[in-house]
Design a protein around this motif. Structure first.
Motif, PDB file in Angstrom:
ATOM      1  N   GLN A  67     -32.825  -3.357 -40.511  1.00 40.01           N
ATOM      2  CA  GLN A  67     -32.200  -2.984 -41.744  1.00 40.01           C
ATOM      3  C   GLN A  67     -30.708  -4.010 -41.718  1.00 40.01           C
ATOM      4  O   GLN A  67     -30.178  -4.326 -40.688  1.00 40.01           O
ATOM      5  CB  GLN A  67     -31.859  -1.612 -41.561  1.00 40.01           C
ATOM      6  N   SER A 124     -30.395  -2.386 -47.430  1.00 38.63           N
ATOM      7  CA  SER A 124     -31.850  -2.493 -47.551  1.00 38.63           C
ATOM      8  C   SER A 124     -32.663  -3.128 -46.183  1.00 38.63           C
ATOM      9  O   SER A 124     -31.891  -3.293 -45.166  1.00 38.63           O
ATOM     10  CB  SER A 124     -32.119  -3.737 -48.288  1.00 38.63           C
ATOM     11  N   TRP A 125     -33.805  -3.008 -46.106  1.00 37.59           N
ATOM     12  CA  TRP A 125     -34.840  -3.482 -44.874  1.00 37.59           C
ATOM     13  C   TRP A 125     -35.368  -4.809 -45.149  1.00 37.59           C
ATOM     14  O   TRP A 125     -35.921  -5.133 -46.241  1.00 37.59           O
ATOM     15  CB  TRP A 125     -35.683  -2.412 -44.814  1.00 37.59           C
ATOM     16  N   TYR A 155     -26.922  -4.100 -42.465  1.00 40.33           N
ATOM     17  CA  TYR A 155     -25.922  -3.247 -42.521  1.00 40.33           C
ATOM     18  C   TYR A 155     -24.739  -3.754 -43.251  1.00 40.33           C
ATOM     19  O   TYR A 155     -23.764  -3.020 -43.463  1.00 40.33           O
ATOM     20  CB  TYR A 155     -25.475  -2.996 -40.971  1.00 40.33           C
ATOM     21  N   SER A 201     -25.140  -8.187 -38.325  1.00 43.05           N
ATOM     22  CA  SER A 201     -26.559  -7.967 -38.917  1.00 43.05           C
ATOM     23  C   SER A 201     -27.049  -8.962 -39.568  1.00 43.05           C
ATOM     24  O   SER A 201     -28.445  -9.309 -39.496  1.00 43.05           O
ATOM     25  CB  SER A 201     -26.071  -6.698 -39.837  1.00 43.05           C
ATOM     26  N   ASP A 259     -35.576  -1.119 -50.294  1.00 46.00           N
ATOM     27  CA  ASP A 259     -34.245  -0.506 -50.247  1.00 46.00           C
ATOM     28  C   ASP A 259     -34.631   0.830 -49.325  1.00 46.00           C
ATOM     29  O   ASP A 259     -35.913   1.160 -49.019  1.00 46.00           O
ATOM     30  CB  ASP A 259     -33.802   0.234 -51.588  1.00 46.00           C
ATOM     31  N   ASP A 260     -33.803   1.315 -48.902  1.00 44.74           N
ATOM     32  CA  ASP A 260     -33.763   2.239 -47.811  1.00 44.74           C
ATOM     33  C   ASP A 260     -34.339   3.507 -48.214  1.00 44.74           C
ATOM     34  O   ASP A 260     -35.290   4.049 -47.310  1.00 44.74           O
ATOM     35  CB  ASP A 260     -32.211   2.627 -47.214  1.00 44.74           C
ATOM     36  N   GLN A 266     -37.728   4.570 -46.070  1.00 43.29           N
ATOM     37  CA  GLN A 266     -37.710   5.883 -45.351  1.00 43.29           C
ATOM     38  C   GLN A 266     -38.799   6.791 -45.796  1.00 43.29           C
ATOM     39  O   GLN A 266     -39.524   7.501 -44.855  1.00 43.29           O
ATOM     40  CB  GLN A 266     -36.402   6.667 -45.494  1.00 43.29           C
TER      41      GLN A 266
END
Length: 112
Positions: A29, A87-88, A31, A36, A100-101, A105
């Motif tokens: 992910q 985002s991942w 950040y 990151s 997107d997160d 998930q």
């Protein structure tokens, strides 16, 4: 409408049935931080992908106020796709993608 009730006589190509498959993937992910972004770029490079990281720059104005530029945010791209904070970045079967997160998930769970 259920597939068995379709009038196939007017169709040139019939629909095919597909099944989802279980996929193991690697993901990180973003950040929105320098650490990151750099970690993701290093991971992508070490895995044979293409990525770039640009540090954020503050706004600038010359002492006389005649020259300057607006602040620029940090920028992460993976395989020519801009990655927004939260985002991942995923590596699935040798292919890079960004998700997107919320979608991530919903679709995936952590695996040891």
């Amino acid at each position: 409408m259920p597939a068995q009730n379709l009038n196939h006589s007017r169709m040139r190509h019939l629909p095919r049935r597909f099944r989802t498959r279980r996929v193991d993937l690697d993901a990180m992910q973003f950040y929105g931080t320098s650490t990151s972004g750099k970690d993701i770029v290093n991971w992508v490079f070490l895995s044979g992908g293409v990525a770039s990281w640009t540090e954020a720059t503050p706004a600038f104005e010359s002492d006389d106020g005649l020259k300057g530029c607006a602040a620029q945010p940090c920028r992460l791209t993976v395989c020519h796709v801009e990655v927004v904070p939260g985002s991942w970045v995923l590596l699935v079967d040798g292919e890079w993608t960004v998700m997107d997160d919320a979608q991530f998930q919903e679709r995936y769970q952590s695996w040891p």
